[in-house]
Structures are given as C-alpha cells and as structure tokens.
Design a protein around this motif. Structure first.
Motif, PDB file in Angstrom:
ATOM      1  N   GLU A   1      52.361   6.593  26.594  1.00 20.51           N
ATOM      2  CA  GLU A   1      51.137   5.327  26.907  1.00 20.51           C
ATOM      3  C   GLU A   1      50.834   5.783  25.745  1.00 20.51           C
ATOM      4  OE1 GLU A   1      49.956   5.819  30.747  1.00 20.51           O
ATOM      5  OE2 GLU A   1      52.043   4.938  31.423  1.00 20.51           O
ATOM      6  N   GLY A   2      49.951   4.973  24.765  1.00 23.73           N
ATOM      7  CA  GLY A   2      49.132   4.634  24.244  1.00 23.73           C
ATOM      8  C   GLY A   2      48.903   5.502  23.685  1.00 23.73           C
ATOM      9  N   ALA A   3      49.732   6.209  22.593  1.00 26.26           N
ATOM     10  CA  ALA A   3      49.814   7.279  22.207  1.00 26.26           C
ATOM     11  C   ALA A   3      49.418   7.141  20.457  1.00 26.26           C
ATOM     12  CB  ALA A   3      51.208   7.834  21.364  1.00 26.26           C
ATOM     13  N   ILE A   4      48.477   7.688  20.537  1.00 21.95           N
ATOM     14  CA  ILE A   4      47.255   7.831  19.206  1.00 21.95           C
ATOM     15  C   ILE A   4      47.342   8.660  18.535  1.00 21.95           C
ATOM     16  CG2 ILE A   4      45.144   7.187  17.728  1.00 21.95           C
ATOM     17  CD1 ILE A   4      45.050   4.878  20.114  1.00 21.95           C
ATOM     18  N   LYS A   5      47.376   8.871  16.766  1.00 20.82           N
ATOM     19  CA  LYS A   5      47.317  10.068  16.248  1.00 20.82           C
ATOM     20  C   LYS A   5      46.436   9.606  14.829  1.00 20.82           C
ATOM     21  CE  LYS A   5      47.295  14.741  15.223  1.00 20.82           C
ATOM     22  NZ  LYS A   5      47.611  16.105  15.841  1.00 20.82           N
ATOM     23  N   ARG A   6      45.740  10.398  15.435  1.00 21.57           N
ATOM     24  CA  ARG A   6      45.075  10.099  13.333  1.00 21.57           C
ATOM     25  C   ARG A   6      44.815  11.333  12.605  1.00 21.57           C
ATOM     26  NH1 ARG A   6      41.579   8.651  17.947  1.00 21.57           N
ATOM     27  NH2 ARG A   6      41.335   5.890  17.852  1.00 21.57           N
ATOM     28  N   TYR A   7      44.843  11.436  11.019  1.00 21.30           N
ATOM     29  CA  TYR A   7      44.292  12.922  10.364  1.00 21.30           C
ATOM     30  C   TYR A   7      43.652  11.942   9.403  1.00 21.30           C
ATOM     31  CZ  TYR A   7      49.158  14.144  11.763  1.00 21.30           C
ATOM     32  OH  TYR A   7      50.143  15.219  12.778  1.00 21.30           O
ATOM     33  N   GLY A   8      41.803  12.374  10.186  1.00 24.34           N
ATOM     34  CA  GLY A   8      40.675  12.280   8.976  1.00 24.34           C
ATOM     35  C   GLY A   8      40.923  10.228   9.315  1.00 24.34           C
ATOM     36  N   ALA A   9      40.969  10.172   8.359  1.00 20.73           N
ATOM     37  CA  ALA A   9      40.442   8.118   7.835  1.00 20.73           C
ATOM     38  C   ALA A   9      42.343   7.910   8.171  1.00 20.73           C
ATOM     39  CB  ALA A   9      40.402   8.075   7.051  1.00 20.73           C
ATOM     40  N   THR A  10      43.344   8.366   7.871  1.00 24.72           N
ATOM     41  CA  THR A  10      44.694   7.800   8.722  1.00 24.72           C
ATOM     42  C   THR A  10      45.627   8.125   9.886  1.00 24.72           C
ATOM     43  OG1 THR A  10      45.030   8.397   6.149  1.00 24.72           O
ATOM     44  CG2 THR A  10      46.906   7.996   7.373  1.00 24.72           C
ATOM     45  N   THR A  11      45.841   6.974   9.913  1.00 24.79           N
ATOM     46  CA  THR A  11      45.963   6.361  11.949  1.00 24.79           C
ATOM     47  C   THR A  11      48.341   6.560  11.619  1.00 24.79           C
ATOM     48  OG1 THR A  11      44.593   5.625  12.524  1.00 24.79           O
ATOM     49  CG2 THR A  11      46.771   5.259  13.487  1.00 24.79           C
ATOM     50  N   ALA A  12      48.684   7.998  11.706  1.00 29.54           N
ATOM     51  CA  ALA A  12      49.583   8.187  11.443  1.00 29.54           C
ATOM     52  C   ALA A  12      50.502   7.264  12.805  1.00 29.54           C
ATOM     53  CB  ALA A  12      49.445   9.451  11.865  1.00 29.54           C
ATOM     54  N   LEU A  13      49.904   7.380  14.179  1.00 25.12           N
ATOM     55  CA  LEU A  13      50.647   6.174  15.565  1.00 25.12           C
ATOM     56  C   LEU A  13      49.637   5.770  16.043  1.00 25.12           C
ATOM     57  CD1 LEU A  13      52.089   9.685  17.728  1.00 25.12           C
ATOM     58  CD2 LEU A  13      53.693   7.737  16.069  1.00 25.12           C
ATOM     59  N   ASN A  14      49.627   4.318  16.381  1.00 21.15           N
ATOM     60  CA  ASN A  14      48.717   3.261  16.694  1.00 21.15           C
ATOM     61  C   ASN A  14      48.819   2.789  17.751  1.00 21.15           C
ATOM     62  OD1 ASN A  14      46.652   1.160  15.535  1.00 21.15           O
ATOM     63  ND2 ASN A  14      47.552   0.515  14.919  1.00 21.15           N
ATOM     64  N   GLY A  15      48.086   3.218  19.332  1.00 18.56           N
ATOM     65  CA  GLY A  15      48.856   2.754  20.580  1.00 18.56           C
ATOM     66  C   GLY A  15      50.588   2.959  20.415  1.00 18.56           C
ATOM     67  N   VAL A  16      51.624   4.108  20.598  1.00 15.22           N
ATOM     68  CA  VAL A  16      52.679   3.705  20.325  1.00 15.22           C
ATOM     69  C   VAL A  16      52.923   3.948  22.444  1.00 15.22           C
ATOM     70  CG1 VAL A  16      54.946   5.010  20.539  1.00 15.22           C
ATOM     71  CG2 VAL A  16      53.111   4.343  18.304  1.00 15.22           C
ATOM     72  N   SER A  17      53.719   3.123  23.153  1.00 14.25           N
ATOM     73  CA  SER A  17      54.013   2.747  24.300  1.00 14.25           C
ATOM     74  C   SER A  17      55.603   2.952  25.017  1.00 14.25           C
ATOM     75  CB  SER A  17      53.329   1.783  25.282  1.00 14.25           C
ATOM     76  OG  SER A  17      52.100   2.058  25.012  1.00 14.25           O
ATOM     77  N   PHE A  18      56.397   3.444  25.262  1.00 15.82           N
ATOM     78  CA  PHE A  18      57.808   3.403  25.276  1.00 15.82           C
ATOM     79  C   PHE A  18      58.082   4.310  26.340  1.00 15.82           C
ATOM     80  CE2 PHE A  18      57.990   7.188  22.395  1.00 15.82           C
ATOM     81  CZ  PHE A  18      59.099   7.871  22.555  1.00 15.82           C
ATOM     82  N   SER A  19      58.946   4.053  27.259  1.00 13.87           N
ATOM     83  CA  SER A  19      59.765   4.832  27.784  1.00 13.87           C
ATOM     84  C   SER A  19      61.501   4.858  27.913  1.00 13.87           C
ATOM     85  CB  SER A  19      59.714   4.291  29.601  1.00 13.87           C
ATOM     86  OG  SER A  19      60.249   3.061  29.828  1.00 13.87           O
ATOM     87  N   VAL A  20      61.535   6.314  28.744  1.00  7.73           N
ATOM     88  CA  VAL A  20      63.151   6.610  28.239  1.00  7.73           C
ATOM     89  C   VAL A  20      63.695   7.060  29.587  1.00  7.73           C
ATOM     90  CG1 VAL A  20      64.718   8.357  27.472  1.00  7.73           C
ATOM     91  CG2 VAL A  20      62.890   7.924  25.829  1.00  7.73           C
ATOM     92  N   ALA A  21      64.958   7.000  30.252  1.00  6.15           N
ATOM     93  CA  ALA A  21      65.699   7.318  31.677  1.00  6.15           C
ATOM     94  C   ALA A  21      66.317   8.340  30.954  1.00  6.15           C
ATOM     95  CB  ALA A  21      66.824   6.069  31.116  1.00  6.15           C
ATOM     96  N   LYS A  22      66.613   8.731  32.424  1.00  6.14           N
ATOM     97  CA  LYS A  22      67.417   9.945  32.671  1.00  6.14           C
ATOM     98  C   LYS A  22      68.532   9.721  32.027  1.00  6.14           C
ATOM     99  CE  LYS A  22      67.488  14.011  35.763  1.00  6.14           C
ATOM    100  NZ  LYS A  22      66.838  14.044  37.314  1.00  6.14           N
ATOM    101  N   GLY A  23      69.508  10.698  31.073  1.00  6.21           N
ATOM    102  CA  GLY A  23      70.488  10.727  30.540  1.00  6.21           C
ATOM    103  C   GLY A  23      70.260   9.768  29.678  1.00  6.21           C
ATOM    104  N   GLU A  24      69.467   8.891  29.200  1.00  4.01           N
ATOM    105  CA  GLU A  24      69.422   7.768  27.843  1.00  4.01           C
ATOM    106  C   GLU A  24      69.103   8.479  26.412  1.00  4.01           C
ATOM    107  OE1 GLU A  24      67.356   3.599  26.827  1.00  4.01           O
ATOM    108  OE2 GLU A  24      66.300   4.877  27.652  1.00  4.01           O
ATOM    109  N   PHE A  25      70.287   8.000  25.833  1.00  3.40           N
ATOM    110  CA  PHE A  25      70.102   8.863  24.234  1.00  3.40           C
ATOM    111  C   PHE A  25      69.491   7.367  23.532  1.00  3.40           C
ATOM    112  CE2 PHE A  25      71.163   9.974  20.229  1.00  3.40           C
ATOM    113  CZ  PHE A  25      71.510  11.158  20.045  1.00  3.40           C
TER     114      PHE A  25
END
Length: 347
Positions: A7-31
């Motif tokens: 939920e809302g994954a953000i990753k910054r490296y200084g002024a660079t944003t590598a992840l910008n609010g990523v959200s998702f879900s994975v079910a059990k056994g899902e590829f």
C-alpha cells in the motif's frame, strides 16, 4: 482473499523517486508478474518486499502481518536471483541445504527436504555434482530448489531467466510455472520480457516510471490495454491519427490503435461491411513459416501487419502496392493523456 498487500509504496533516492505510491495485492498461490522496462521500479519494489531495500513511505503486509517490522532474514521469503547466486565449491545438494543449515534444522529433516526439492526441479540424479558441471538451466534450477526448500511463505524471482539462451528460457519458464503450481506458493516474478509475462502469469502488473500503468490478466493486458504505454509495450501496436483511413472524428479520441494481427490482406477495391480498407507500399516482407510480417507505408503511417498461416508461396517484394483491411471493432481509442477511452467502432 489478499495474501500480500502493498500500500502506497514510495522509494526515494535523493531527488529521484523510484517508486511513486505503488499499491497492489497478491492472492495465496497466485503467480504475479511485475513487467516493465529497465528503470521502471520493478526490482526496487521486489527488493523492498524482500527487505533488501527500505521504503521511504508505505506499508507491506504478508498474511495480515506487517512485513516492514521484520528483518530480512526473518521474513520467511524465498528469493531467486538473476545470476543464480550459488556456491561453486558446494555440491548441488549442499547448495540446496544451505538455508536449512543456517536455520539449524535437524539433519534428518534437511536430508528429506533437500531430496524433495531436488525431485521437484528434476535434479535428483545430479545431487553430488558441482555447479560447474551443470548447464545454465540446471544451475538456475538449483537456485529455485534452494529458495523452495525452506518452505517460504512467499517466493520472489528477479529476472531469473535473463542469462539463459532463448531455448532454455522457453523450457525453464514452463518448469518454473509448473513448480509454483505444484507447491502452491504465492510468487512475484520480475521481467522485462512481455512474452514471458504473458505466458506464465495469473496476473501482470505493468509499470513505468515508478508507477503502475495497469494490473490484469494476460488477456486483459494484451486485449484491453488501459494506456497507450501498455498497448505499445506489451506486444506491437500500430498508432493511427484520429481521422486516419477514413475513420470518423470521435470526441475525446486523440489516437486510434490497432494490433498487427488485426490487419489482413484484401482484394483490390474490396472492403467488407464494418471494415476499413486502404492501399499502401510494402517496405519490408518477412516470411516466417507460420506467419509473415509486413511493414507498409500508407497515408503517412508506417504500419506493421502480421499475416497468420500465409500460403507457402506468398512473397511480396518491396515497393509493391497492396491493399489491407481491418475491422473497426478491433480498434482501440486513446485520449490526449494516453488513456484508453473506448474499444471499437460500430459497423
């Protein structure tokens, strides 16, 4: 129900944003596959789930528990790397047993679980060999077995086939999918290979610039692309101007798009009901047996056509004028921001 939640994954490296609010879900056994070009954030996201990289903001939960509060070595996650990451001085069996020994599992249990893992990846007969004596595909299967043998709650795979030749990639991708189904583990797979993603995934998350463009089944991603980026990145897409080939001006439509396999050779002067036809000059013709590829210049557009099951004697020289047609129902429409706004036109 959701097994892994990001939920809302953000990753910054200084002024660079590598992840910008990523959200998702994975079910059990899902590829579940993270697909995108280099630098889109998919490996950063995978490493954040594994604990090798800390998020700047956001939450990751596995089976209802906060994963970010757990150190990487206690997250109970299996990881398969691009470069195999196996120990050259240890035998196949010793490589697979390494994680169990680090967890101080009983010797008798180690023996049984290593045998089970090697059988699953079809390496039982090679258990006493050193990795140097094995092929690239066999070495990667060691990495898969080592990740599985600890019976992790989640399996992460970072471009595991990228160092293999084309034939091995095809063989091993099917094996990975079969293994994952057999053990019933949730898996997140990172790749930049669109065909690979379509072939093995339950669902695909297409990423670009640190953001999610679309999540869906392979059929949805290919057949109903949510954005122009997805349409062009997953497979090939012909992009047409709003009123190309006599198409009507439709409010909100900035661009039409059409898959190459939806174009077909047509008789001169013939246009079926519900179809559009046009003439163009052939720039390139490639015969591939089960299909033929054409590059055609027409009305200021350069189009790619894919002809399925071409006649054995089909040969079209460069510079020849041909006629192509397509069903208007097969068109995709995108707005000025690159979002799909409709599919198809009425006959």
């Amino acid at each position: 129900m959701a097994y892994l939640n990001v939920e809302g994954a953000i990753k910054r490296y200084g002024a660079t944003t590598a992840l910008n609010g990523v959200s998702f879900s994975v079910a059990k056994g899902e590829f579940f596959t993270l697909l995108g070009p280099s630098g889109c954030g998919k490996t950063t996201l995978l490493r954040s789930i594994a604990g090798f990289s800390q998020l700047s903001e956001g939450r990751v939960a596995l089976d209802g528990a906060d994963l970010l509060a757990v150190p990487p070595h206690k997250r109970d996650i299996g990881m398969v790397f691009q470069d195999y990451a196996i120990f050259p001085h240890l035998t196949v069996a010793e490589n697979v047993a390494f994680g169990l020994k680090a967890r101080k599992v009983a010797t008798s249990v180690i023996r049984d679980r290593v045998a089970e893992a090697l059988a699953t990846v079809r390496l039982s007969a090679l258990s006493e060999r050193l990795p140097a004596a094995l092929s690239g595909g066999q070495q990667q299967r060691i990495g898969i077995a080592r990740a599985m043998v600890v019976k992790p709650r989640l399996l992460l795979m970072d471009e595991p086939l990228s160092n293999l030749d084309a034939k091995l990639r095809l063989d091993l991708r099917d094996e990975i999918r079969d293994i994952q189904r057999t053990i019933g583990i949730a898996a997140i797979y990172v790749t930049h290979d669109q065909e690979e993603a379509l072939a093995i995934s339950d669902r695909i998350c297409v990423m670009d610039g640190g953001s999610i463009e679309q999540i869906g089944t392979p059929q949805q991603i290919y057949g109903q692309p949510a954005t122009r980026f997805v349409a062009s990145f997953v497979g090939t897409m012909n992009l047409l101007s709003p009123e190309a080939f006599g198409l009507p001006a439709v409010p909100g439509v900035a661009q039409w798009a059409l898959r190459p396999e939806r174009l077909r050779l047509a008789e001169a002067g013939a246009t079926e009901h519900g179809a559009s036809g046009f003439s163009g000059l052939v720039e390139h013709f490639t015969y591939l047996g089960r299909e033929a590829h054409l590059t055609v210049k027409a009305q200021g557009h350069r189009l790619v056509a894919q002809i399925a099951a071409p006649p054995p004697d089909l040969a079209i020289e460069a510079g020849r004028e041909i006629r192509l047609s397509f069903d208007r129902a097969d068109l995709h429409a995108f707005d000025a921001a690159g979002r799909r706004v409709r599919t198809g036109l009425a006959a």
